[in-house]
Design an enzyme around this catalytic site. Structure first.
Site, PDB file in Angstrom:
ATOM      1  N   HIS A  33       0.852  -1.192   0.000  1.00 21.50           N
ATOM      2  CA  HIS A  33       0.000   0.000   0.000  1.00 21.50           C
ATOM      3  C   HIS A  33       0.885   1.238   0.000  1.00 21.50           C
ATOM      4  O   HIS A  33       1.987   1.224   0.568  1.00 21.50           O
ATOM      5  CB  HIS A  33      -0.893   0.054   1.245  1.00 21.50           C
ATOM      6  CG  HIS A  33      -2.152  -0.747   1.141  1.00 21.50           C
ATOM      7  ND1 HIS A  33      -2.734  -1.344   2.247  1.00 21.50           N
ATOM      8  CD2 HIS A  33      -2.948  -1.046   0.100  1.00 21.50           C
ATOM      9  CE1 HIS A  33      -3.840  -1.979   1.865  1.00 21.50           C
ATOM     10  NE2 HIS A  33      -3.983  -1.812   0.569  1.00 21.50           N
ATOM     11  N   CYS A  65      -2.249   2.796   9.099  1.00 14.53           N
ATOM     12  CA  CYS A  65      -3.214   1.765   8.694  1.00 14.53           C
ATOM     13  C   CYS A  65      -4.384   1.682   9.678  1.00 14.53           C
ATOM     14  O   CYS A  65      -5.500   1.328   9.275  1.00 14.53           O
ATOM     15  CB  CYS A  65      -2.534   0.402   8.615  1.00 14.53           C
ATOM     16  SG  CYS A  65      -1.443   0.196   7.197  1.00 14.53           S
TER      17      CYS A  65
END
Length: 701
Positions: free
Chosen positions: A168, A264
């Protein structure tokens, strides 16, 4: 809490490592302590709560990764683009996040179900609100960026992720207040790093090392001038402090086991809308068609790899597999790229593989005039080794004089447009040059599978191997040489002086004498060493029979040059009886033309050696015309030069003891080329023996 920043979090009530969907989860299934994870989450929660307003979404049983709320969606103002998770293990989170956003009054946008996008994990706003950084490559597809730009009316900067550990964008990239950027450059491809460097000035870029990167230092929460992150190095803390940031460390080791850290675990839900910032067109898409034996030749794999490695993404729209063994297959592939420049680079390589850009069925090639003699317009198309056609006024026109690394010059004649491949230096005023990649296609032969597999001596496929049986290659080359000679074809040899040093001269002499060679290319050295051996039995002063240097032998080289200069040319030396053996003697005697290209290191040189580089290239090109096979014998400079002049369809055999030379020729991509890593003298000796076998009464029977 002084900031107006709002952040969404999800308690870790059901958190665990239940599956593997990223490299960090490997070996960590059910090895995360929920008690420690809960304790670490609450510490992070309380640190953030001191500086921002924290909102909570209810965790749901069966969805352990809901705790990573960064992936819920991408928020800008009161709009949110809901995530479309790549892995089925997370797709069940989508309705719960959608319900929460709708309950808070957000307008929710949903991407097509087959278009992955993982929210603020892969999309991070520049903290000054100027644009959106968007990642792709592992979890999010490039095509999603067009939707985001349109729905959120913001400029999107696409970055390709290149290291699967940083799957990511937020694992390796963290925009900070005041235009600073914390990031790990090796996580991105070359093009993306250039984009970052162009957008963020050097004094604002905080590049980190691998030790901090794998501790997810970039997976940080930034509120005003405060940076909340997992444990990091003292050096990084000092660098952040030096530019005015206050660092808050909190251990998040249990979440690292699932591939996440502070960022996150959070989603910023207050992202202000900049009134003067509007959408761009971040992604360009084109559709190509491939046709041929796509599976058994690996062509479809090479095409898709070319797209991804070039910085794009793809979607296979249609794939029609041939029904019979000899049938061809077709595929239509949507290609997406983050910019026009990247798209042009990808398409140029795909055209080289034989792809056709479908929109060009309605588009002619783009032409721009030559405004300065010997200079092409910017963005001119560079030819490859494959025969090429251009579309002009609705008609496909074959390019004449084809070679690689040239430009396509077009002139209008009473008989219609004529397209020629020309070197840049040869471009003339009044000509037009093809630019861009529209209206261009290469022409590939599509042979039946049975022909490819069952031909008695099918030529070796492209490749280089020092372990490949030399005898097998030689046998195939001998068979092909015999076939070309018997049908009156043309073989050209380019050779270096190593041919003489290794004892291969006598074998090359035989090939010329017996009609297997119709042209010879080389430098000053091959000719001088050959004639030195003929005159004095030495090569560079070394006795060719005993392999030892002879007294005064260092002068033999220059004596040979002087002798030929006295006669005026190699041919005159033969005619007057001075030169009575050797490679060039046989060339003269059997009317085999040769071209010698000089260099700055040449002694003399010989009167036959062309010291004007441009004229030498022209002589080489003329001798190569109509050739069916080229033997490249231990000469890196001349082999590479000849390779660049030779179009597809000409069989090439490059023999050299240095693997780098044959690899260079193999990298041209011709499926009709092979590299042989061996001693050139041994190769030529074996070649003449196999030719003898082919002409023996036993073999003929």
């Amino acid at each position: 809490m002084n900031s107006e920043t709002r952040i969404l979090m999800c308690p870790p009530n059901h958190y665990d490592v239940d599956y593997v969907i990223n490299p960090w989860m490997e070996g960590n299934i059910h090895k995360s302590s929920r008690d420690r994870a809960t304790e670490q989450w609450h510490k992070l929660f309380h640190i953030i709560k001191e500086h921002a307003l924290v909102e909570l979404v209810d965790p749901q049983p069966g969805w352990p990764d809901m705790v990573f709320t960064a992936n819920a969606g991408l928020v800008l103002g009161k709009k949110v683009v809901l995530s479309r998770f790549f892995h089925k293990e997370r797709q069940g989170e989508e309705p719960y996040f959608k319900q929460w956003f709708e309950a808070q009054g957000y307008t929710v946008y949903e991407l097509p179900k087959d278009l992955p996008f993982e929210g603020a994990g892969d999309a991070l706003l520049d903290r000054e609100g100027r644009w959106l950084w968007a990642g792709y490559g592992f979890r999010s597809e490039l095509d999603s960026h067009s939707y985001i730009a349109k729905w959120l009316d913001i400029q999107v900067i696409s970055l390709q992720l290149a290291d699967e550990r940083f799957y990511h964008l937020d694992t390796c990239f963290c925009p900070l207040n005041r235009g600073y950027l914390l990031y790990y450059p090796p996580a991105f491809d070359f093009y993306s790093n250039r984009i970052i460097e162009m957008r963020v000035p050097p004094e604002k870029r905080i590049a980190i090392g691998e030790a901090d990167a794998v501790n997810f230092a970039c997976n940080a929460v930034n509120v005003d001038d405060k940076v909340i992150m997992n444990k990091v190095s003292d050096d990084l803390k000092q660098r952040l402090k030096a530019v005015g940031f206050e660092v808050f460390e909190t251990t998040l080791s249990e979440f690292l086991k699932a591939g996440g850290a502070a960022k996150c675990l959070t989603l910023r839900t207050t992202e202000p809308v900049m009134e003067d910032v509007h959408a761009n067109e971040p992604v360009e898409s084109r559709t190509i068609r491939l046709e041929g034996h796509l599976l058994d030749t690996g062509l479809i794999n090479r095409a898709l790899d070319t797209i991804v490695e070039g910085g794009g993404s793809f979607q296979v729209l249609n794939f029609n597999l041939g029904e019979q063994r000899q049938s061809t297959s077709t595929a239509e592939v949507k290609v997406s790229a983050p910019s026009h420049g990247v798209m042009e680079e990808i398409l140029a390589q795909l055209i080289d593989l034989g792809a056709v850009d479908l929109p060009q069925d309605e588009r002619d090639a783009k032409l721009e005039p030559v405004l300065q003699k010997g200079v092409a317009p910017d963005d001119f198309y560079v030819t490859t080794i494959y025969p090429t056609e251009v579309r002009i006024k609705g008609e496909w026109v074959r390019i004449l004089n084809h070679r690689m690394d040239g430009a396509i010059a077009v002139v209008q004649t009473p008989q219609g447009p004529v397209a020629r491949c020309k070197l840049l230096r040869d471009l003339e005023l009044g000509e037009s040059v093809v630019v861009d990649v529209a209206g261009i296609r290469t022409v590939r032969k599509t042979g039946a599978r049975e022909q490819r597999n069952n031909q008695e001596f099918s030529f070796m496929s492209s490749g280089v191997s020092s372990e490949r049986r030399v005898e097998l290659v030689v046998e195939q080359v001998a068979w092909e040489l015999r076939q070309i000679r018997d049908r009156g074809g043309k073989v050209v040899v380019t050779a270096g002086p190593v041919v003489i040093h290794t004892g291969g001269g006598e074998h090359l002499t035989r090939l010329i004498r017996e009609g297997y060679v119709q042209g010879l290319l080389g430098g000053n050295a091959i000719a001088v060493h050959d004639m030195e051996q003929a005159f004095m039995g030495t090569s560079l002063g070394v006795d060719m029979k005993r392999g030892v240097a002879v007294r005064g032998g260092h002068r033999h080289h220059l004596k040979t040059i002087n002798t030929i200069r006295r006669y005026g040319s190699i041919a005159k030396a033969v005619e007057q009886g001075a030169l009575q053996s050797g490679i060039f003697y046989e060339c003269v005697k059997h009317n085999v033309p040769f071209a010698l290209a000089g260099s700055i290191r040449d002694d003399g040189p010989l009167p036959d050696t062309q010291m004007d580089l441009i004229k030498a290239q022209e002589e080489y090109a003329k001798l190569l015309e109509g050739s069916e096979m080229i033997l490249m014998l231990s000469t890196m400079l001349h082999s590479i030069g000849v390779g660049n002049m030779t179009p597809s369809g000409v069989k090439m055999v490059c023999v050299d003891i240095n693997p780098a030379v044959v690899t260079k020729l193999s990298d041209r991509g011709s499926v009709e080329s092979t590299g042989v890593v061996t001693d050139v003298g041994l190769f030529l000796s074996l070649l003449t023996k196999h030719l003898d076998l082919l002409t023996s009464p036993y073999h003929a029977a």
